[in-house]
Structures are given as structure tokens and as C-alpha cells.
Design an enzyme around this catalytic site. Structure first.
Site, mmCIF file in Angstrom:
data_model
loop_
_atom_site.group_PDB
_atom_site.id
_atom_site.type_symbol
_atom_site.label_atom_id
_atom_site.label_comp_id
_atom_site.label_asym_id
_atom_site.label_seq_id
_atom_site.Cartn_x
_atom_site.Cartn_y
_atom_site.Cartn_z
ATOM 1 N N ASP A 293 8.102 27.753 34.438
ATOM 2 C CA ASP A 293 8.854 26.511 34.326
ATOM 3 C C ASP A 293 8.840 25.821 35.685
ATOM 4 O O ASP A 293 9.246 26.411 36.689
ATOM 5 C CB ASP A 293 10.295 26.783 33.902
ATOM 6 C CG ASP A 293 10.396 27.266 32.456
ATOM 7 O OD1 ASP A 293 9.344 27.387 31.805
ATOM 8 O OD2 ASP A 293 11.519 27.523 32.001
ATOM 9 N N ASP B 128 12.922 23.450 19.243
ATOM 10 C CA ASP B 128 14.028 24.084 19.951
ATOM 11 C C ASP B 128 15.288 23.832 19.146
ATOM 12 O O ASP B 128 15.670 22.675 18.933
ATOM 13 C CB ASP B 128 14.179 23.502 21.358
ATOM 14 C CG ASP B 128 12.900 23.628 22.180
ATOM 15 O OD1 ASP B 128 12.067 24.488 21.827
ATOM 16 O OD2 ASP B 128 12.734 22.873 23.140
#
Length: 249
Positions: free
Chosen positions: A11, A132
Site C-alpha cells: 500500500d 469492499d
């Protein structure tokens, strides 16, 4: 059994390799100042696919770390998939042109269906849909907002439009080291009839073995982040262990 792939996650925020807790930008841990170095490390340990998230891009609504992403893609021999802020065809084309193997559409899959269908029609298996979910409903904009769209319904609709791969994150499990929501992941694979990559909650090697047991039922892999950085999962050992898993009924 069908193939099961472990995707080490990188990330990116501010040019660094970080992890957030449940997508909260205020709860960030910096793990490495050099994401390309991290990617090479995962490759050296046997990683066969790298998962990148442009956190700055997810928040901004457009890719921010293109240059770094291109550097990472060029620095490893294995394929790289990238998500975070992809909203236009130009964004997608630019990342694929930088050497990225697969792009991930998240917010756009909810907010711009015409764009999503156009990208699927043009690039096919070079596109994954990131779903998500928070309490079964799809979250968008770097998890800052929750829609009224049910995760399984979205997967069904986009599978009918050509989506072959979904990346499913149960936000309540992400970064919490509590294990993945196996039933929700299986349910999404069954509903969509497509491959689902699990994301969020993978804590120990046993979590990966539980998921891999359902490879023949559509769970095609798992994205692992925090557990690799804290050392609770050893990538090379996990890859070896996965190769011995028998399919669940």
C-alpha cells in the site's frame, strides 16, 4: 485443485509502503520507505503476483503514484496488479502502459457503470473488480463512504458484463488480524460464478489454508498485507504449505 495465489500487498502513500487499520488514513504505520525494494523482496521469497494500492489515488479520485508504480512494475519479473483512484479510460491505459498486468476498479464500479463496462469490454481479464464491503454493502472512495449497493448483487451484474475476477474485502476484518470472512468470500464466488481473491483479515498461515481449500469453488487467492510485515506469516513457507492443501467439499 484450482490454483490459489498469495498476493503480497504493498500500500503506497506519500511514496512509502504503509498499512492502514480498516482504511483509516489517521491510523497509518510506515513499514518501508522504498516500495520497489519491498516488491523485489516478495518476489525473492517466491511471490508470483504483487498487489499494489495507490492510497493517495483512492482518496484523490485519480492515480497519484504512477511514476512509482511504473518503477515497481519494471523492478520485478512477476505480474503486478494495481488499484486506487482509477476513474477514466486514460488512467487505465496509462497504468497498463507502465507495465501493470491488471488494474482494479473499485469506486468506479459503483459510481460509473458505463465506464466500468467499457473497460471490461476493452481489457477483459486485465481488469479486476474490487468489492469492499461494510456489513454487506459496497464501500467507495477509499472506504470513506458506504453505498446502498449489495456486494453480491454488484458481483452478479458485473460478471454478466464480462468481469472474470473480483477482489473482496470485508472492511471489518482489514488490518485487525482476526482472520478472513471465509463464508462471505465463498458466497460471493458462488453468487458471481467467477474467481474471487480474498482481502482483509488474513492473520496466520492457517487462514490461507482455509481459503485455499475452496480454490475449486472459486476462491482463487488471498491478498496478504499486515501479516507479512509483522512476520506472523512467512511468505515462502505459506506458498509451500498451500501446495499441499486438499480441496474442501
Amino acid at each position: 485443485m484450482s490454483a490459489f495465489t498469495i498476493y503480497p500487498a504493498i500500500d503506497i502513500r506519500g511514496g512509502k509502503c504503509v498499512r492502514l487499520v480498516q482504511g483509516d488514513y489517521a491510523r497509518e504505520t510506515v513499514y518501508n520507505e522504498n516500495p520497489a525494494e519491498v516488491a523485489r523482496s516478495w518476489e525473492a521469497q517466491g511471490g508470483s503476483y504483487i498487489h499494489l494500492v495507490d492510497l493517495d489515488g483512492a482518496k484523490a479520485g485519480h492515480p497519484v503514484n504512477d511514476e512509482l508504480i511504473g518503477e515497481i512494475a519494471r523492478s520485478v519479473q512477476v505480474p503486478v496488479q494495481v488499484g486506487g483512484g482509477l476513474r477514466t479510460l486514460a488512467d487505465v491505459e496509462r497504468l497498463l502502459g507502465l507495465g501493470v498486468s491488471r488494474v482494479i476498479l473499485g469506486t468506479a464500479a459503483i459510481e460509473d457503470r458505463a465506464f466500468t463496462e467499457a473497460v471490461l469490454g476493452t481489457y477483459g481479464d486485465k481488469v479486476a473488480i474490487g468489492i469492499d464491503a461494510r456489513d454487506g454493502f459496497v464501500a467507495t472512495r477509499g472506504w470513506l463512504e458506504t453505498s446502498k449497493v449489495q456486494a453480491e448483487m454488484l458481483a452478479k451484474e458485473l460478471a454478466a458484463k464480462g468481469a472474470e475476477t473480483f477482489i473482496f474485502t470485508d472492511i471489518s476484518r482489514d488490518g485487525m488480524m482476526q482472520g478472513p470472512n471465509v463464508e462471505a468470500i465463498r458466497s460471493l464466488a458462488q453468487a458471481s460464478g467467477r474467481t474471487v481473491i480474498a482481502s482483509g483479515g488474513v492473520t496466520v498461515q492457517d487462514d490461507l489454508l482455509k481459503l485455499a481449500a475452496y480454490a475449486t469453488q472459486g476462491i482463487g487467492g488471498a491478498i496478504v498485507g499486515k501479516a507479512l510485515y509483522t512476520g506472523s506469516i512467512d511468505l515462502a513457507q505459506a506458498i509451500q504449505a498451500i501446495s499441499t492443501v486438499k480441496s474442501a467439499e
